[in-house]
Enzyme design. Sequence first.
Site, PDB file in Angstrom:
ATOM      1  N   ASP A  34       0.836  -1.201   0.000  1.00 27.33           N
ATOM      2  CA  ASP A  34       0.000   0.000   0.000  1.00 27.33           C
ATOM      3  C   ASP A  34       0.875   1.257   0.000  1.00 27.33           C
ATOM      4  OD1 ASP A  34      -2.258   1.515   0.073  1.00 27.33           O
ATOM      5  OD2 ASP A  34      -2.791   1.053   2.143  1.00 27.33           O
ATOM      6  N   HIS A  51       2.764   3.588  -8.873  1.00 29.68           N
ATOM      7  CA  HIS A  51       2.515   2.173  -9.183  1.00 29.68           C
ATOM      8  C   HIS A  51       3.702   1.581  -9.955  1.00 29.68           C
ATOM      9  CE1 HIS A  51      -1.391   2.416  -7.506  1.00 29.68           C
ATOM     10  NE2 HIS A  51      -1.924   3.137  -8.463  1.00 29.68           N
ATOM     11  N   LEU A 145      11.767 -19.714  -4.735  1.00 32.77           N
ATOM     12  CA  LEU A 145      10.652 -18.935  -4.184  1.00 32.77           C
ATOM     13  C   LEU A 145       9.397 -19.031  -5.066  1.00 32.77           C
ATOM     14  CD1 LEU A 145       9.813 -16.549  -2.128  1.00 32.77           C
ATOM     15  CD2 LEU A 145      10.309 -15.063  -4.063  1.00 32.77           C
TER      16      LEU A 145
HETATM   17  C1  FPP Z   1      -2.182   0.320  -3.233  1.00 28.60           C
HETATM   18  O1  FPP Z   1      -1.618   1.609  -3.107  1.00 28.60           O
HETATM   19  C2  FPP Z   1      -1.544  -0.362  -4.338  1.00 28.60           C
HETATM   20  C3  FPP Z   1      -2.190  -0.915  -5.391  1.00 28.60           C
HETATM   21  C4  FPP Z   1      -3.653  -0.912  -5.547  1.00 28.60           C
HETATM   22  C5  FPP Z   1      -1.436  -1.531  -6.492  1.00 28.60           C
HETATM   23  C6  FPP Z   1      -0.274  -2.335  -6.053  1.00 28.60           C
HETATM   24  C7  FPP Z   1       0.527  -2.758  -7.207  1.00 28.60           C
HETATM   25  C8  FPP Z   1       1.884  -2.766  -7.221  1.00 28.60           C
HETATM   26  C9  FPP Z   1       2.701  -2.373  -6.080  1.00 28.60           C
HETATM   27  C10 FPP Z   1       2.636  -3.248  -8.403  1.00 28.60           C
HETATM   28  C11 FPP Z   1       2.150  -4.592  -8.798  1.00 28.60           C
HETATM   29  C12 FPP Z   1       3.164  -5.343  -9.468  1.00 28.60           C
HETATM   30  C13 FPP Z   1       2.928  -6.458 -10.171  1.00 28.60           C
HETATM   31  C14 FPP Z   1       4.060  -7.291 -10.522  1.00 28.60           C
HETATM   32  C15 FPP Z   1       1.603  -6.864 -10.623  1.00 28.60           C
HETATM   33  P1  FPP Z   1      -2.521   2.868  -3.382  1.00 28.60           P
HETATM   34  O2  FPP Z   1      -2.532   3.147  -4.826  1.00 28.60           O
HETATM   35  O3  FPP Z   1      -3.866   2.644  -2.784  1.00 28.60           O
HETATM   36  O4  FPP Z   1      -1.745   3.983  -2.608  1.00 28.60           O
HETATM   37  P2  FPP Z   1      -2.413   5.154  -1.743  1.00 28.60           P
HETATM   38  O5  FPP Z   1      -3.166   4.485  -0.619  1.00 28.60           O
HETATM   39  O6  FPP Z   1      -1.227   5.912  -1.254  1.00 28.60           O
HETATM   40  O7  FPP Z   1      -3.290   5.947  -2.648  1.00 28.60           O
END
Ligand code: FPP
Length: 255
Positions: A34, A51, A145
């Site tokens: 997150d 992201h 892994l």
């Molecule tokens: C939440 O942070 C994050 C997500 C919804 C997306 C997570 C995805 C990745 C870290 C990359 C994925 C990688 C692969 C390999 C598929 P948020 O956007 O809600 O952050 P915020 O709470 O600060 O707005």
Amino acid sequence: MAFNYWPFINKNKTTVEKDHQITVIPDHVAIIMDGNGRWAKQRGLPRIAGHKQGMDNVKHIVEVANTYDIKVLTLYAFSTENWKRPEQEVNFLMKLPQEFLSVYLPDLIKENVKIEMIGDIERLPKSTQKAINNAIEKTEHNTGLILNIAMNYGSRLEMVDVVKSIAEDVRSNKLTPDQIDEQTINQRLYTSHLPEPDLLIRTSGEIRLSNFLLWQLAYTEFWFTDAYWPAFSEHEFKQALLAYQQRKRRYGGLE
Ligand code: FPP
């Protein structure tokens, strides 16, 4: 604003050194990644830049997990609730697995990583499904892994699928209601072949589960950090492992 961050992929392989203070290793670590959006906002960047940086950090954290001989790393990449986000952001998130695999699959293969996926893959764009299935196939015999990516995953959806499957078996007389026990449910989870998570990490200071592995986390140790996911480093991961090895796991019993 152009949504093209791909040219900025930095494919630096990191060197991870094992910290010998860490002697108790969890078999299965699950992470709620997150804080990508807030990480980007802090830098005056659009959310998708967060992201993208989060995606690169996945590779780094896989290297750390592999160094410590963790057996399974489950990462929450897109929840069944994330469809509520603006279309442009959803489209970007949908492309991430494909982009991640196009950049990192050759390294992951060399590093003996086995890729798996949980969630409803059918709703993802066809090209994303293809990239994921190809990676699963190419790494199916790897023995290192297990990188288990939760994509369009929701624990409640998983439960609904479990209940439907049990109901079908009862209807066709394969099972009686009396025979239903915890094993009946365990066997039908998307994670049925994996050990339950030993350690759950959530980044960004939020302290909630957000529909992630609700059944599987019954006896998992939790560790929270204020670090946003793109900034979640080897150091942070080590702090989580050090905290984990101090925990006394009693599973409801006595020491
Ligand atoms: C939440 O942070 C994050 C997500 C919804 C997306 C997570 C995805 C990745 C870290 C990359 C994925 C990688 C692969 C390999 C598929 P948020 O956007 O809600 O952050 P915020 O709470 O600060 O707005």
